[in-house]
Design an enzyme around this catalytic site. Structure first.
Site, mmCIF file in Angstrom:
data_model
loop_
_atom_site.group_PDB
_atom_site.id
_atom_site.type_symbol
_atom_site.label_atom_id
_atom_site.label_comp_id
_atom_site.label_asym_id
_atom_site.label_seq_id
_atom_site.Cartn_x
_atom_site.Cartn_y
_atom_site.Cartn_z
ATOM 1 N N ARG A 267 11.903 3.250 -13.148
ATOM 2 C CA ARG A 267 11.671 4.573 -13.709
ATOM 3 C C ARG A 267 12.117 5.615 -12.697
ATOM 4 O O ARG A 267 12.032 5.417 -11.487
ATOM 5 C CB ARG A 267 10.179 4.774 -13.997
ATOM 6 C CG ARG A 267 9.678 3.984 -15.188
ATOM 7 C CD ARG A 267 8.248 4.347 -15.547
ATOM 8 N NE ARG A 267 7.294 3.922 -14.554
ATOM 9 C CZ ARG A 267 6.757 4.688 -13.625
ATOM 10 N NH1 ARG A 267 7.049 5.970 -13.543
ATOM 11 N NH2 ARG A 267 5.897 4.196 -12.752
ATOM 12 N N CYS B 220 -1.330 -2.399 -8.079
ATOM 13 C CA CYS B 220 -2.731 -2.646 -7.741
ATOM 14 C C CYS B 220 -3.340 -3.731 -8.629
ATOM 15 O O CYS B 220 -4.554 -3.895 -8.671
ATOM 16 C CB CYS B 220 -3.542 -1.361 -7.817
ATOM 17 S SG CYS B 220 -3.088 -0.158 -6.564
HETATM 18 C C1 OXD Z 1 4.774 0.139 -15.643
HETATM 19 C C2 OXD Z 1 4.524 1.195 -14.639
HETATM 20 O O1 OXD Z 1 5.914 -0.311 -15.792
HETATM 21 O O2 OXD Z 1 3.386 1.675 -14.555
HETATM 22 O O3 OXD Z 1 3.811 -0.258 -16.319
HETATM 23 O O4 OXD Z 1 5.464 1.590 -13.933
#
Ligand code: OXD
Ligand code: MN
Length: 589
Positions: free
Chosen positions: A70, A252
């Site tokens: 992301r 976590c």
């Molecule tokens: C996921 C994140 O992929 O929190 O769930 O980045």
């Protein structure tokens, strides 16, 4: 066309006119159609079919090395007023952002097919579910959405022929140019535009973009909550199940907790743990006034490295069929996959995540990308909850916050009440580790684990939590904080974690049912050390006492850090939270 809904048809037509695809394919969700897409993606090399005996229905996909995670710095919340996005989100006005991106989408799908994906977040027909439509030029997106959501023509049933209440998602891989990558949310228009990425978190628009960023905004306006929380049920030997929802920042152990395997002392008595969700919860008061949760997703988009038979056997089992692996290593001897931490036997004759020849026994390089993923159907999970598809959701007894704190936070404590619990969640933090760049032990505040996912002003979000508490009154879940990551002087974790975290969950449930007393400390209610069951553990009650220790000097520093963090929210920080901070400082003396 799978719907007569004019709002959908008009918008799809507009986006076709903009993107100018050669063809448009409406995704009905049928296996025949998906099979044809799998065959096409296999023929073009976009997906690689894995060993049909060992990993039936599984595929490997690789993204470009510039497109593996992301991108928070390229993620925007575009509200008309800048202050509505708040100090934590990147902001741009909708007018400016549409003007910037529209030319980038103009003709972007020439020579490509546009797939029109109807999907439901939440069980179809659930009063908590919502409909989205994603337009994309990526088969990988279609096949992932088929796992992660309830996808296909049935999703339109929930929308009906006239409603306008659907989230409009537009995605194009474009040239996968990182300089022109944008993940943009227009909460006021129920719209998401994503361009120049093909990585899951940026392009499976039902997940973070809709189910957290847009949904958190919708929830504020409509009286419900969209949270970055796992949901699990604990069944006692009498067959009664109690549910908890828990928020932790990335890395976590959310997926591990969601699928935990009860330790022997509980398993032998007949306790069971059921997974309802591992990442996102939508929560709304039910008819009885309690808070009910659904998992809007239908699969797990989990981090592969570190997942193994010991850390999370249920997650591993979930990936053994019908799963898409992204950016893991390929074992060329038997067309299976491998990642760091899977086992101690890396393949010698393999390709790494970039597709280069790789010898796991001799190479210094990693075989799988650290953020490599599996997209696995929830139905594969051996401990998937029988309530997984319950349209009403499950009643939540406790909400749990947690982070990675070497010294400050105790193993577990309970907030004094809902308001104090909101304060605890709003001040959630995790410490950076040596594995990350930058200084070690630096506290990053991540309120309710929503820092990257809140679709509006964080101060207003805290206000919404407080309002929900007012509405729920004495039916509100109890709020707790946990920390599995306290370390000793040598930096080793003291608490065993994994399945043994259930010992802490059992105290939490006992508190919810008023079955156990607590000790009042300046930060909240704590267990008496002997009330955490240590039978079968190598640590005893004396160590539990250490894990529960609250150091006033550290907490005074903590309070100062919170004050600094709170300052950025100005007068949109609810007064109640300021009062909570003052009260904490007073209790600390
Ligand atoms: C996921 C994140 O992929 O929190 O769930 O980045
Ligand atoms: Mn997540």
């Amino acid at each position: 066309m799978l719907t007569k809904n004019q709002n959908v048809l008009k918008w799809v037509d507009e986006m076709i006119a903009l993107c100018k695809p050669d063809q448009v394919l409406w995704i009905d969700g049928s296996e025949e159609q998906l099979d044809a897409l799998r065959a096409e993606a296999t023929a073009t090399g976009e997906m690689y079919p894995l060993n049909p005996e060992k990993l039936p229905g599984c595929y490997l996909h690789r993204t470009l090395p510039n497109d593996v995670a992301r991108v928070e710095d390229r993620t925007f919340i575009c509200t008309t007023k800048e202050e509505d996005a708040g100090p934590i989100n990147n902001w741009c006005s909708p007018a400016e952002m549409y003007a910037k991106l529209t030319p980038m989408y103009d003709g972007v799908m020439k020579g490509r097919t546009m797939y029109v994906i109807p999907y439901s977040m939440g069980p179809i027909g659930s009063p908590l579910a919502k409909v989205g439509v994603e337009l994309t030029d990526s088969i990988y997106v279609v096949l992932n959405m088929a796992i992660m959501t309830r996808m296909g023509k049935d999703a339109f049933e929930n929308l009906g022929d006239t409603s306008d209440d659907f989230v409009r998602g537009l995605h194009s891989k474009a040239d996968i140019d990182p300089e022109k990558r944008y993940i943009v949310h227009f909460p006021e228009d129920n719209t998401i535009w994503s361009i120049n990425s093909a990585y899951g978190g940026n392009v499976l628009l039902g997940k973070k973009c809709f189910a957290l960023r847009i949904a958190s905004y919708q929830g504020k306006n409509e009286g419900w909550m969209a949270e970055h929380m796992l949901i699990l049920g604990i069944e006692n030997p009498k067959g009664e199940v109690k549910y908890v929802a828990a928020a932790f920042p990335s890395a976590c152990g959310k997926t591990n907790l969601a699928m935990l395997v009860p330790p022997e002392i509980y398993a032998k008595q007949g306790y069971k743990v059921w997974c309802v969700g591992d990442d996102i919860a939508w929560l709304k008061p039910g008819k009885d006034g309690r808070l009910y949760a659904i998992n809007p997703e239908n699969g797990f988009f989990g981090v592969a490295p570190g997942t193994n038979q010991k850390s999370n056997p249920n997650a591993l089992a979930s990936t053994r069929k019908g799963t898409i692996f992204t950016n893991v290593a390929l074992n060329l001897d038997d067309d299976t996959v491998w990642w760091e931490g899977l086992d101690k036997n890396p393949p010698e004759h393999a390709l790494d995540w970039t597709g280069k020849p790789w010898n796991g026994k001799t190479s210094e390089e990693k075989g799988a990308h650290p953020n490599s993923r599996f997209t696995a159907p929830a139905k594969n999970c051996p401990c998937v909850s029988p309530e997984f598809d319950n349209p009403q959701g499950v009643p939540i007894s406790a909400m749990i916050f947690g982070g990675r704190r070497a010294k400050t936070a105790p193993l577990v404590y309970q907030s004094f009440d809902w308001k104090h619990g909101v304060f605890v969640g709003s001040t959630m933090a995790s410490e950076t580790t040596a594995a990350a760049t930058g200084a070690v032990g630096v506290v990053r505040r991540d309120p309710m684990a929503m820092r990257p996912f809140c679709g509006y002003h964080m101060g207003d979000y805290f206000g919404h939590w407080l309002e929900m508490g007012e509405k729920l009154g004495d039916k509100a879940p109890k709020i707790f904080n946990v920390n599995w990551f306290r370390t000793d002087d040598e930096g080793h974790f003291i608490w065993p974690g994994f399945g043994d975290n259930m010992r802490v969950l059992m105290w939490i449930l006992d508190r919810c049912e008023d079955k156990v007393d607590a000790v009042t400390t300046p930060i909240g209610f704590e267990p008496k050390p002997e009330d955490i069951n240590t039978e079968g553990l190598s640590i005893g009650t004396d160590v539990i006492a250490d894990l529960l220790n609250v150091d006033p000097a550290l907490w005074k520093e903590e309070a100062a850090g919170i004050r600094e963090f709170y300052a950025q929210f100005g007068d949109r920080l609810p007064q109640e939270l300021r009062d909570q901070l003052d009260a904490l400082e007073k209790r600390l003396g």
